[in-house]
Motif scaffolding. Structure first.
Motif, mmCIF file in Angstrom:
data_model
loop_
_atom_site.group_PDB
_atom_site.id
_atom_site.type_symbol
_atom_site.label_atom_id
_atom_site.label_comp_id
_atom_site.label_asym_id
_atom_site.label_seq_id
_atom_site.Cartn_x
_atom_site.Cartn_y
_atom_site.Cartn_z
ATOM 1 N N PRO A 8 0.838 -1.205 0.000
ATOM 2 C CA PRO A 8 0.000 0.000 0.000
ATOM 3 C C PRO A 8 0.873 1.255 0.000
ATOM 4 O O PRO A 8 1.961 1.271 0.558
ATOM 5 N N ARG A 9 0.365 2.280 -0.628
ATOM 6 C CA ARG A 9 1.108 3.547 -0.704
ATOM 7 C C ARG A 9 1.065 4.303 0.617
ATOM 8 O O ARG A 9 1.960 5.055 0.932
ATOM 9 N N GLN A 10 -0.040 4.154 1.364
ATOM 10 C CA GLN A 10 -0.169 4.832 2.649
ATOM 11 C C GLN A 10 -0.471 3.807 3.729
ATOM 12 O O GLN A 10 -1.157 2.809 3.481
ATOM 13 N N THR A 11 -0.020 4.104 4.906
ATOM 14 C CA THR A 11 -0.342 3.220 6.027
ATOM 15 C C THR A 11 -1.740 3.552 6.525
ATOM 16 O O THR A 11 -2.313 4.597 6.180
ATOM 17 N N ALA A 12 -2.275 2.694 7.345
ATOM 18 C CA ALA A 12 -3.610 2.918 7.906
ATOM 19 C C ALA A 12 -3.637 4.209 8.727
ATOM 20 O O ALA A 12 -4.612 4.968 8.690
ATOM 21 N N GLU A 14 -1.798 6.889 8.234
ATOM 22 C CA GLU A 14 -1.765 8.026 7.298
ATOM 23 C C GLU A 14 -3.130 8.258 6.665
ATOM 24 O O GLU A 14 -3.572 9.403 6.517
ATOM 25 N N VAL A 15 -3.800 7.163 6.316
ATOM 26 C CA VAL A 15 -5.145 7.277 5.743
ATOM 27 C C VAL A 15 -6.085 7.881 6.773
ATOM 28 O O VAL A 15 -6.882 8.782 6.461
ATOM 29 N N GLN A 16 -6.011 7.420 8.026
ATOM 30 C CA GLN A 16 -6.878 7.953 9.075
ATOM 31 C C GLN A 16 -6.594 9.440 9.320
ATOM 32 O O GLN A 16 -7.509 10.233 9.495
ATOM 33 N N GLU A 18 -5.442 11.549 7.128
ATOM 34 C CA GLU A 18 -5.977 12.288 5.979
ATOM 35 C C GLU A 18 -7.490 12.425 6.090
ATOM 36 O O GLU A 18 -8.053 13.495 5.814
ATOM 37 N N ILE A 19 -8.164 11.370 6.517
ATOM 38 C CA ILE A 19 -9.625 11.429 6.705
ATOM 39 C C ILE A 19 -9.971 12.461 7.774
ATOM 40 O O ILE A 19 -10.889 13.267 7.597
ATOM 41 N N GLU A 22 -9.562 15.962 6.326
ATOM 42 C CA GLU A 22 -10.657 16.288 5.415
ATOM 43 C C GLU A 22 -11.945 16.567 6.181
ATOM 44 O O GLU A 22 -12.694 17.480 5.827
#
Length: 132
Positions: A8-12, A14-16, A18-19, A22
């Motif tokens: 994956p390009r982002q870790t969990a 990092e995704v969290q 970013e969410i 946003e």
């Protein structure tokens, strides 16, 4: 395919993150839109626009009557520099003027005629209202 293509390009985390970013941005945007949509704020903006238009028309009429050579085109507040302290009444207003040429005699006659018609209409309305 190498092993790096399937990672994956982002870790969990990092995704969290970013969410969360946003969601905060969306909440701020909705808050700003809610503030702008408040009836009191809408009324205040419309009143300011009407005052600006009325002031400009008044300035135009005064310049026409007094024969001034310049007419105010626009005025707006200048935002203070970031970090500065602004006291009430210390707003900086920038006003733009536009030079205008001499009006043709036809325009002066038309303006006088329109003014006369309005004055006669107001007097007739007042007399009629008084008789009732």
């Amino acid at each position: 395919m190498t092993g790096s293509d399937t990672e994956p390009r982002q870790t969990a985390a990092e995704v969290q993150a970013e969410i969360d970013r946003e969601q905060r941005q969306l909440a701020e945007t909705l808050s700003e839109l809610g503030e702008q949509a408040r009836p009191a704020n809408i009324a205040r903006r419309q009143l300011t626009k009407a005052k600006d238009r009325g002031t400009r028309i008044f300035d135009e009429a005064r310049a026409l009557v007094l024969g001034g050579g310049a007419v105010r085109v626009e005025s707006h507040l200048v935002e203070p520099e970031e970090g500065s302290i602004v006291l009430k009444g210390d707003d900086k207003v920038v006003t733009t003027y536009q030079s205008r040429g001499q009006l043709p005699p036809e325009a002066m006659i038309l303006a006088a005629g329109v003014g006369t018609v309005i004055a006669v209409g107001v007097v007739a309305w007042a007399v009629r209202r008084r008789r009732k």
